[in-house]
Design an enzyme around this catalytic site. Structure first.
Site, PDB file in Angstrom:
ATOM      1  N   ASN A 273      76.418   6.615  42.431  1.00  0.00           N
ATOM      2  CA  ASN A 273      76.277   7.667  41.419  1.00  0.00           C
ATOM      3  C   ASN A 273      76.024   8.984  42.140  1.00  0.00           C
ATOM      4  OD1 ASN A 273      75.581   9.326  39.313  1.00  0.00           O
ATOM      5  ND2 ASN A 273      73.657   8.273  38.826  1.00  0.00           N
TER       6      ASN A 273
ATOM      7  N   LYS B 255      75.867  11.838  40.910  1.00  0.00           N
ATOM      8  CA  LYS B 255      75.115  12.770  40.053  1.00  0.00           C
ATOM      9  C   LYS B 255      75.769  14.150  40.070  1.00  0.00           C
ATOM     10  CE  LYS B 255      70.979  10.125  40.997  1.00  0.00           C
ATOM     11  NZ  LYS B 255      69.548  10.014  40.784  1.00  0.00           N
TER      12      LYS B 255
ATOM     13  N   HIS C 187      71.901   6.261  31.948  1.00  0.00           N
ATOM     14  CA  HIS C 187      71.147   6.544  33.172  1.00  0.00           C
ATOM     15  C   HIS C 187      69.802   7.187  32.799  1.00  0.00           C
ATOM     16  CE1 HIS C 187      69.916   8.304  36.968  1.00  0.00           C
ATOM     17  NE2 HIS C 187      70.675   7.374  37.531  1.00  0.00           N
TER      18      HIS C 187
ATOM     19  N   GLU D 216      68.197   9.553  33.954  1.00  0.00           N
ATOM     20  CA  GLU D 216      68.164  11.018  33.865  1.00  0.00           C
ATOM     21  C   GLU D 216      68.684  11.481  32.509  1.00  0.00           C
ATOM     22  OE1 GLU D 216      70.178  11.539  37.580  1.00  0.00           O
ATOM     23  OE2 GLU D 216      68.357  10.847  38.593  1.00  0.00           O
TER      24      GLU D 216
ATOM     25  N   GLU E 236      67.193  -0.147  36.615  1.00  0.00           N
ATOM     26  CA  GLU E 236      66.747   0.961  37.459  1.00  0.00           C
ATOM     27  C   GLU E 236      65.366   1.415  37.006  1.00  0.00           C
ATOM     28  OE1 GLU E 236      70.262   3.089  39.379  1.00  0.00           O
ATOM     29  OE2 GLU E 236      70.038   3.968  37.403  1.00  0.00           O
TER      30      GLU E 236
ATOM     31  N   GLY F 270      65.215   8.035  43.102  1.00  0.00           N
ATOM     32  CA  GLY F 270      65.109   9.290  43.839  1.00  0.00           C
ATOM     33  C   GLY F 270      63.734   9.565  44.423  1.00  0.00           C
TER      34      GLY F 270
ATOM     35  N   SER G 186      66.210   4.028  44.864  1.00  0.00           N
ATOM     36  CA  SER G 186      65.888   4.222  46.277  1.00  0.00           C
ATOM     37  C   SER G 186      66.434   3.107  47.178  1.00  0.00           C
ATOM     38  CB  SER G 186      64.371   4.384  46.460  1.00  0.00           C
ATOM     39  OG  SER G 186      63.929   5.553  45.788  1.00  0.00           O
TER      40      SER G 186
END
Ligand code: PEP
Length: 299
Positions: free
Chosen positions: A49, A51, A135, A137, A209, A215, A255
């Site tokens: 991904n 992003k 996702h 985010e 996730e 991240g 991560s």
């Protein structure tokens, strides 16, 4: 076979081919409802991904680095990268055909007067087989705030359009600390189950996730990852059926690096990875190679 379409073979006929294909057990499959993880060979999947990162220059460099790696064994591993939408065709034109290219998001339904959005119809029409949905985010950034129902409706519409969906789920740190990981994962999955047929799950790859791991450099322990994945597989068994439990790939994301992927890959219910930061570097190929560690661990 559950979602295995590679970009190499994906054409606009993808939808009709999927719909014509009757459910087939994978080669060498020994079904066992009691222990789907132990007995089932699911093709390892690694997604990158990208992003909201990249430029014409950096994407060219990254694609060249990926192309310099060994050719991917299509029977052993499936690899998809999801560039920013604007660069997806460019990345597709640069990458070898053993890499699939997908999108990171889509609009909730049909095309129309939705300024700035991209519909699943367009993603399919432009030749991309995958879309990442849900996702963290998109679920949690205040300006976006997609709720479970929005993610579910997007998933259904994308599948209706013939796309395969990498469906992201996972808990916040405070939810884990409150012992609610399973509850949150199941709530997010239940919303999707409400709108999918059992057959539709054949086009879903689940990405677990944990939000606190994305991240942050704080990867889940192998025990944390395996426990969540086993719970998700058990949810599939109860809510969708034993075939879905045995065949649906459950990826870990958060991560993942070249240093930690092998131990995670050995876990029985970890079927691959969704990778953010490390997918922007040539070392992404080391993570892809963890499919070999997985294969060795399954012997
Ligand atoms: C992601 O964005 O899906 C992700 C897992 O990011 P990272 O690998 O950087 O934690």
């Amino acid at each position: 076979m559950f979602v295995t379409a590679a970009a190499a073979t994906f054409k606009t006929s993808f939808t009709s081919r999927w719909r014509m294909r009757s459910p087939q057990p994978m080669a060498g499959l020994h079904m066992s409802a009691a222990s789907p993880s132990a007995s089932m060979k699911r093709k390892f999947f690694v997604g990158g991904n990208w992003k909201c990162n990249g430029s014409m220059h950096s994407i060219k460099e990254l694609c060249e680095a990926l192309n310099a790696g060994e050719r991917l064994e299509s029977s052993a591993v499936e690899v998809m990268v999801a560039p920013p939408a604007l660069y997806a065709s460019y990345a597709r034109s640069l990458l070898r055909d053993d890499f699939a290219v997908g999108l990171q998001n889509c609009w909730i339904g049909k095309p129309g007067a939705f300024t700035g959005e991209i519909a699943a119809d367009m993603i399919r029409d432009a030749g991309f087989p995958y879309v990442i949905l849900g996702h963290s985010e998109r679920r949690h950034i205040p300006e976006l705030r997609e709720n479970d129902q929005t993610v579910a409706r997007k998933t259904r519409y994308a599948i209706e359009q013939g796309l395969a969906v990498v469906l992201c789920i996972g808990e916040l740190l405070e939810e884990r600390q409150a012992g609610k990981t399973r509850e949150v994962n199941e709530r997010q999955l239940n919303a999707v189950k409400e709108v999918l047929s059992d057959e539709d799950w054949r086009r879903v790859v689940i990405a677990y996730e944990p939000v606190w791991a994305i991240g942050t450099g704080q990867v889940a322990t192998v025990e944390q990852a395996e426990q969540a994945h086993a719970e998700i597989r058990s949810w599939l068994e109860k809510q969708v059926g034993s075939t879905a439990a045995a065949e649906t790939r459950i990826l870990y994301g958060g991560s993942v690096t070249a240093d930690n992927c092998d131990e995670l890959a050995k876990q029985p219910d970890v079927d691959g990875f969704l990778v953010g930061g490390a997918s922007l570097k040539p070392a992404f190929l080391d993570i892809v190679r963890s499919h070999k560690t997985k294969a060795a661990a399954m012997v």
